[in-house]
Design an enzyme around this catalytic site. Structure first.
Site, PDB file in Angstrom:
ATOM      1  N   GLN A 197       9.113 -17.317 -14.751  1.00 21.71           N
ATOM      2  CA  GLN A 197      10.420 -17.383 -13.891  1.00 21.71           C
ATOM      3  C   GLN A 197      11.445 -18.180 -14.906  1.00 21.71           C
ATOM      4  O   GLN A 197      11.148 -19.062 -15.483  1.00 21.71           O
ATOM      5  CB  GLN A 197       9.944 -18.383 -12.937  1.00 21.71           C
ATOM      6  CG  GLN A 197      10.812 -18.507 -11.804  1.00 21.71           C
ATOM      7  CD  GLN A 197      11.383 -17.428 -10.850  1.00 21.71           C
ATOM      8  OE1 GLN A 197      10.677 -16.664 -10.727  1.00 21.71           O
ATOM      9  NE2 GLN A 197      12.772 -17.302 -10.650  1.00 21.71           N
ATOM     10  N   LYS A 207       7.722 -14.877  -3.945  1.00 22.15           N
ATOM     11  CA  LYS A 207       6.920 -13.820  -4.746  1.00 22.15           C
ATOM     12  C   LYS A 207       5.337 -14.026  -4.487  1.00 22.15           C
ATOM     13  O   LYS A 207       4.673 -12.721  -4.338  1.00 22.15           O
ATOM     14  CB  LYS A 207       7.148 -13.907  -6.075  1.00 22.15           C
ATOM     15  CG  LYS A 207       8.624 -13.495  -6.392  1.00 22.15           C
ATOM     16  CD  LYS A 207       8.731 -14.126  -7.958  1.00 22.15           C
ATOM     17  CE  LYS A 207      10.277 -13.761  -8.125  1.00 22.15           C
ATOM     18  NZ  LYS A 207      11.077 -14.167  -9.291  1.00 22.15           N
ATOM     19  N   ASP A 232       8.883  -7.470 -14.456  1.00 19.02           N
ATOM     20  CA  ASP A 232      10.261  -8.275 -14.371  1.00 19.02           C
ATOM     21  C   ASP A 232      11.321  -7.100 -15.313  1.00 19.02           C
ATOM     22  O   ASP A 232      12.466  -7.121 -14.894  1.00 19.02           O
ATOM     23  CB  ASP A 232      10.465  -9.458 -14.944  1.00 19.02           C
ATOM     24  CG  ASP A 232      10.880 -10.420 -13.875  1.00 19.02           C
ATOM     25  OD1 ASP A 232      11.325  -9.895 -12.718  1.00 19.02           O
ATOM     26  OD2 ASP A 232      10.907 -11.575 -14.091  1.00 19.02           O
TER      27      ASP A 232
END
Ligand code: NDP
Length: 283
Positions: A97, A53, A120
């Site tokens: 995460q 990422k 996200d």
């Protein structure tokens, strides 16, 4: 029949190239899209995703940073960090995460992220917007699957879609997106009876379980489109949830693992971050 293999890598590349002029346009306004990934602890699988990422965002000329925090980080410390990132105008996307260490309440952390920076798409506000058919950030993996489906040119209207897996981050949003496209959607999970009968009824079969090769060719309807979300490490090899060799002989289109859905997930994250920065610029 041997299926067309959907090349997620090259489709993801073209998505990222399409973002370049948008990043440039933001820069002319003095805005560099900023994405901060927060990692707690040192889960080895997460480390690979996070590096990818970071690289992808830097390659696009964005400001991609990773905040690596020790396993011992407390709930309160993590909440404080998220709130600081919320208040930082140079950061347009925040991603915490998963998985988080067991002592942290992940839902509370996700709820603390500013929904406008929730690239996200895991915040309850964005999940709710998806449910209502409103504009918001859509979780990257299911969003990427939809984009891959689009590239087949197949009309989704009225198709039977089966999603195996019902997680908040993949299965459920996936089912909602397919419903939005007028599919007749079935969600299968660990309590589903006669799974093979369910999957064999699918024109579109999306598998997000986390069990290597569990969907075999005999569980696939001839001519179905098979999207394999699974990422499993078996003897050092990355494998999907679909047994590719047998399924590709039955399906019309299939995604490989690696090089399928996973590649698109990162491209969708980049797209969501650019969108977040554009929204910020328009404020
Ligand atoms: P979860 O573990 O959160 O969910 C797995 C789902 O699979 C659950 O709903 C579970 O059912 C269901 N399930 C488990 N066993 C069976 C079974 N025998 N038959 C039918 N359903 C079953 O996983 P995620 O959704 O987070 O991830 C799924 C997979 O996708 C993993 O391999 C993960 O690594 C991968 N992934 C890939 C991404 C990408 O970028 N390509 C991104 C995110 C995930 P129940 O709810 O009943 O327990």
């Amino acid at each position: 029949m041997t299926a067309h293999i959907i090349d997620g890598k090259s489709i993801a590349l073209s998505v990222r190239q399409g973002l370049e002029p948008r990043v440039e346009a933001l820069k002319t306004k003095g805005i560099i899209p900023g994405l901060t990934v927060v990692v707690v602890g040192d889960d080895p699988a997460s480390a690979i995703y996070v590096r990818n990422k970071e690289r992808a965002s830097q390659k696009l000329g964005m400001n991609g940073t990773v905040l690596r925090l020790p396993e011992s980080t407390t709930q309160q410390e993590l909440l404080d960090i998220v709130r600081k990132l919320n208040a930082d105008g140079s950061i347009h996307g925040i991603l915490v995460q998963l998985p988080l260490p067991a002592h942290i309440d992940g839902q509370e952390i996700l709820r603390a992220i500013d929904p406008d920076k929730d690239v996200d798409g895991f915040h309850a506000m964005n999940a709710g917007r998806l449910l209502n058919g409103e504009r918001g950030f859509v979780a990257c993996t299911p969003k990427g699957v939809m984009r891959l489906l689009e590239t087949t040119g197949v009309d989704l209207n009225g198709k039977n879609a089966v999603v195996v897996g019902r997680s908040n981050i993949v299965g459920k949003p996936m089912a909602l997106l397919l419903l939005q496209k007028n599919c007749t959607v079935t969600i299968a999970h660990s309590r589903t009876k006669n799974l093979a009968d369910v999957t064999r009824a699918a024109d579109i079969l999306v598998v997000a379980v986390g069990r290597a090769g569990m969907i075999t060719g005999d569980m696939v309807k001839p001519g179905a489109i098979v999207m394999d979300v699974g990422i499993n490490r078996v003897d050092g090899k990355v494998m999907g949830d679909v047994d590719f060799e047998s399924a590709k002989e039955v399906a019309s289109y299939i995604t490989p693992v690696p090089g399928g859905v996973g590649a698109m997930t990162i491209a969708m994250l980049m797209e969501n971050t650019v969108e977040a920065a554009e929204n910020y610029a328009g404020k």
